[in-house]
Write a protein that holds these residues in place. Structure first.
Motif, PDB file in Angstrom:
ATOM      1  N   THR A   1      -3.910  12.034   1.578  1.00 53.41           N
ATOM      2  CA  THR A   1      -3.637  10.868   2.759  1.00 53.41           C
ATOM      3  C   THR A   1      -2.044  10.688   3.294  1.00 53.41           C
ATOM      4  OG1 THR A   1      -5.275   9.320   1.423  1.00 53.41           O
ATOM      5  CG2 THR A   1      -3.918   8.128   2.306  1.00 53.41           C
TER       6      THR A   1
ATOM      7  N   HIS B   1       0.118  10.136   7.267  1.00 50.10           N
ATOM      8  CA  HIS B   1       0.800   9.568   7.462  1.00 50.10           C
ATOM      9  C   HIS B   1       2.227   9.950   7.477  1.00 50.10           C
ATOM     10  CE1 HIS B   1      -3.013   7.238   5.601  1.00 50.10           C
ATOM     11  NE2 HIS B   1      -2.770   6.634   6.493  1.00 50.10           N
TER      12      HIS B   1
ATOM     13  N   ARG C   1       0.330  15.773  11.856  1.00 53.56           N
ATOM     14  CA  ARG C   1      -0.397  15.199  10.201  1.00 53.56           C
ATOM     15  C   ARG C   1      -1.681  15.597   9.917  1.00 53.56           C
ATOM     16  NH1 ARG C   1       0.927  10.879  13.878  1.00 53.56           N
ATOM     17  NH2 ARG C   1       3.279   9.781  13.172  1.00 53.56           N
TER      18      ARG C   1
END
Length: 445
Positions: free
Chosen positions: A161, A165, A174
């Motif tokens: 995660t 981000h 990413r």
């Protein structure tokens, strides 16, 4: 004047002699000093040479020790173990900062949380190694592995995660960052678990003798399952350490098979006795005519053509043997026995027989061979004898017989038994005489 001159000459001669002696002594001392100096120089040179040799040997020993140490350090096992630890350290250093930044961005109070998550994964992984070392039950290891997977999976999800981000990156970068952080988070525990698994297997299978022993135990338990289970019961019933499995297995084998020879069974002993008897027959062949039983003689007489004699040389003897034979010796239920009626005094002339068609027996020929059942009162009243009793009687009868006279027909007449049992008794007695084989009947008696 002359006396003074003589004294002067004598003094000068004495002085010259003294000088010569002093010069000789000085020369001797010089030679001794030079000799001592040469010896000292030789000793010093030998000492220097010995010192150089020792120094050379010491340098060679140090180099050999260094090579040996490098060889021990650079073995496949050491490289694998230390390399795995290095990769595990790199994995921890790569995954921990992302978790710290993720939780710190949420709140500085959450700073100990990533340390606790990573620490839980590594502590549980070390617990798996400790369980292997202490040989704990399997469920303990799998429970610890489940905790490792849970902690590492949670940390990997957080890093994924965080990586997806990151600001200032494209979507592809990413995604790559998230996958890389999640993979490096899982890589450390997975490598550590594989290292522990490989170490446990290598410790268990390090010795070829130990591997061969395990294969032998596994094969023995598969092929002799009942005996192995009985041996396990003996070991569990005895106090701890008092009875080993090998002794218990030998005792269980003797109980199950009746013999203390490993691998032998009653059936194998019977095969050995039969083989010994066959060898004895091959080494001492005995040619005896096949005995005819009473029933075969009666069938032969019933098929004899009319006009031929109805008696055979062995008829009386075989018929008498048949009458005196007990039902147990025959080895089957007693059938309805029959006896021949006495032959008529005068036989009719044989009729002419046409060879083109089968001859039919005449009425007189049919009347010439009447049969009737033997009444129970005429049968032998001898009690039934077991195989051991027959063997004992045969031994007592033939103990002084030569091997050439040890035939089935003689044994049958002597002990009054069937031809089949007589042949069995003959084979057993020949085996006992020829090879010293103890038959099963003698072992039982």
């Amino acid at each position: 004047m002359s006396v003074y001159a003589e004294e002067r000459r004598a003094d000068r001669a004495a002085d010259a002699e003294q000088r010569r002696i002093d010069a000789a002594a000085a020369e001797a001392r010089r030679v001794e000093r030079e000799k001592a100096a040469d010896e000292r120089a030789a000793r010093l040179a030998e000492q220097r040479r010995s010192d150089r040799v020792r120094a050379r040997e010491e340098r060679a020993r140090v180099r050999a020790e260094r090579r040996s140490a490098r060889g021990e350090v650079l073995t496949a096992g050491n490289v694998y173990r230390k390399g795995t630890l290095a990769l595990v350290t790199a994995s921890a250093l790569g995954s921990l900062p992302a978790q710290v930044l993720h939780f710190v961005d949420i709140s500085p109070m959450l700073l100990p949380l990533p340390l606790a998550i990573e620490g839980a994964a590594w502590v549980m992984a070390a617990g798996v190694a400790y369980a292997d070392e202490r040989h704990l039950p399997g469920w303990v290891r799998w429970f610890l592995r489940l905790l490792v997977v849970a902690a590492a999976g949670f940390a990997a999800s957080i890093n994924y995660t965080y990586g997806t981000h990151l600001p200032g990156l494209s979507d592809t970068d990413r995604q790559a960052a998230g996958i890389g952080l999640a993979a490096v988070t899982l890589l450390g525990p997975v490598l550590f678990e594989i290292r522990q698994w490989v170490s446990t297997l290598s410790a268990d299978t390090n010795s070829p003798e130990e591997r061969a022993r395990r294969r032998h135990d596994r094969k023995r338990r598969q092929q002799h399952r009942a005996i192995a289970q009985l041996a396990d019961r003996f070991v569990s019933a005895a106090p701890f350490g008092q009875l080993d499995f090998e002794t218990a297995f030998a005792h269980a084998w003797e109980i199950e098979t009746g013999t203390d020879t490993p691998g032998m069974t009653p059936r194998l002993h019977q095969r050995a006795a039969r083989s010994a008897a066959a060898l004895a027959r091959a080494q001492h062949p005995v040619t005896t005519p096949a005995p005819r039983t009473g029933w075969s003689i009666l069938r032969l007489l019933s098929r004899r053509p009319v006009g031929l004699p109805t008696t055979t040389p062995n008829q009386d003897e075989s018929t008498e043997t048949l009458m005196n034979r007990s039902t147990s010796d025959l080895g089957e239920p007693a059938p309805a026995q029959a006896a021949m009626a006495p032959a008529p005094a005068a036989l009719e002339a044989a009729p002419a027989v046409d060879l083109a068609k089968p001859a039919k027996p005449t009425e007189s020929a049919v009347k010439a061979r009447p049969v009737r059942p033997v009444p129970p009162a005429a049968r032998s009243a001898r009690p039934n004898r077991t195989a051991d009793q027959l063997l004992d009687e045969a031994r007592e009868l033939t103990q002084h017989w030569p091997v050439e006279d040890l035939t089935a027909e003689g044994i049958r007449k002597g002990v009054r038994t069937s031809a089949a049992k007589a042949r069995t008794l003959r084979d057993t007695l020949l085996a006992e005489r020829g090879l010293g084989v103890r038959v099963a009947g003698e072992a039982a008696s």
